[in-house]
Design an enzyme around this catalytic site. Sequence first.
Site, PDB file in Angstrom:
ATOM      1  N   HIS A  99      51.355  56.303  70.234  1.00  0.00           N
ATOM      2  CA  HIS A  99      51.651  54.937  69.818  1.00  0.00           C
ATOM      3  C   HIS A  99      52.286  54.131  70.943  1.00  0.00           C
ATOM      4  O   HIS A  99      52.840  54.680  71.888  1.00  0.00           O
ATOM      5  CB  HIS A  99      52.524  54.915  68.561  1.00  0.00           C
ATOM      6  N   HIS A 101      54.863  52.652  72.004  1.00  0.00           N
ATOM      7  CA  HIS A 101      56.296  52.482  72.265  1.00  0.00           C
ATOM      8  C   HIS A 101      56.586  52.920  73.701  1.00  0.00           C
ATOM      9  O   HIS A 101      55.884  53.767  74.250  1.00  0.00           O
ATOM     10  CB  HIS A 101      57.141  53.315  71.283  1.00  0.00           C
ATOM     11  N   ASP A 103      58.600  54.844  74.985  1.00  0.00           N
ATOM     12  CA  ASP A 103      58.906  56.257  75.272  1.00  0.00           C
ATOM     13  C   ASP A 103      57.669  57.159  75.183  1.00  0.00           C
ATOM     14  O   ASP A 103      57.797  58.391  75.284  1.00  0.00           O
ATOM     15  CB  ASP A 103      60.041  56.780  74.373  1.00  0.00           C
ATOM     16  N   HIS A 104      56.494  56.570  75.000  1.00  0.00           N
ATOM     17  CA  HIS A 104      55.255  57.370  74.987  1.00  0.00           C
ATOM     18  C   HIS A 104      54.176  56.751  75.869  1.00  0.00           C
ATOM     19  O   HIS A 104      53.409  57.462  76.503  1.00  0.00           O
ATOM     20  CB  HIS A 104      54.748  57.535  73.545  1.00  0.00           C
ATOM     21  N   HIS A 174      54.817  53.549  61.682  1.00  0.00           N
ATOM     22  CA  HIS A 174      55.787  53.579  62.795  1.00  0.00           C
ATOM     23  C   HIS A 174      55.415  52.493  63.806  1.00  0.00           C
ATOM     24  O   HIS A 174      56.287  51.810  64.343  1.00  0.00           O
ATOM     25  CB  HIS A 174      55.813  54.966  63.423  1.00  0.00           C
ATOM     26  N   TYR A 206      63.407  48.730  59.729  1.00  0.00           N
ATOM     27  CA  TYR A 206      62.036  48.603  59.233  1.00  0.00           C
ATOM     28  C   TYR A 206      62.068  48.182  57.766  1.00  0.00           C
ATOM     29  O   TYR A 206      62.899  48.663  56.992  1.00  0.00           O
ATOM     30  CB  TYR A 206      61.295  49.948  59.341  1.00  0.00           C
ATOM     31  N   HIS A 240      57.174  63.721  69.875  1.00  0.00           N
ATOM     32  CA  HIS A 240      58.512  64.147  70.327  1.00  0.00           C
ATOM     33  C   HIS A 240      58.621  65.669  70.225  1.00  0.00           C
ATOM     34  O   HIS A 240      58.204  66.261  69.214  1.00  0.00           O
ATOM     35  CB  HIS A 240      59.612  63.510  69.469  1.00  0.00           C
TER      36      HIS A 240
END
Length: 288
Positions: A99, A101, A103-104, A174, A206, A240
Amino acid sequence: MFLRLFAPLVALAALALVATPAPAAVPGEDLWSEPLAPFKIADNLYYVGSKELTAFLIVTPKGDILLDGGVPKNGPMVLDNVRALGFDPHDIKILINSHAHFDHAGPFAMLKQATGAQMVISRGDAPVIESGGETDFFFHKRMFPPAKVDRVIDDGDTVSLGGVTLTAHITAGHTKGCTSWTLPVTVDGQAKQALFICSLTLLPGYRLTGDPGYPNLGADFARSIATLRAQRCDLFLASHGGFIDLLKKREAMLAGAKTNPFIDPAGCKAYIDHGEASLHRLEARGGQ
Ligand SMILES: [Zn+2]
């Protein structure tokens, strides 16, 4: 389990709430970029991520596929890991994502430039990748270098290279285009399926309904739970390390476990159950 699942959530929430992200103050950030010696998970599937932010290399006779890269600064580490396994980063032909974000998808611009790979992204997340996060319905700001998407995919679309095919399952909530992937793999001579779960984290803030930027978040999330339950999940993998007990399983593997520790249908089900419980908790609070 709770702490491991909670850490990335707290970190993302912290970034959402502070005006200027201060990476040093983000819980778990050390682990996010802490190197981990790369290793073979199964057959043609390798781990090339950090101790917490996963990255997977799928090797084929016609070149390789890379799934995720971690935070922006993890790019060179991922490429070092690819080299340490004896592969050439220039053989990476396709870049895919769990996705959009930071951090990915953080180093995607750098990874595209370094490898020349084609980037394949879901319809829901493509604008976020191309804006570096500015069009994200929740964060609304640039959090990583934007990267051009070469191919947009929808639910059920496939990515094929050298006889290997990954199938995209849109498991939104997410993010709007959160993508889980299935991949047939051979483990100890047996045909298995790997499921790479995007994320079932509902970040603090959210809203299940009523967010003008993402009014159907709750409905999407509920559908994603059903979609994930319908998948065969032998090899349980995710975005993660904490979601999948990465470090513990890796140690067991290196210690010579008789069966591949990443074969974990029960852990997979527990993760989906945990996601569904978090949805029900938010519903019980009125969806906010
Ligand atoms: Zn995320």
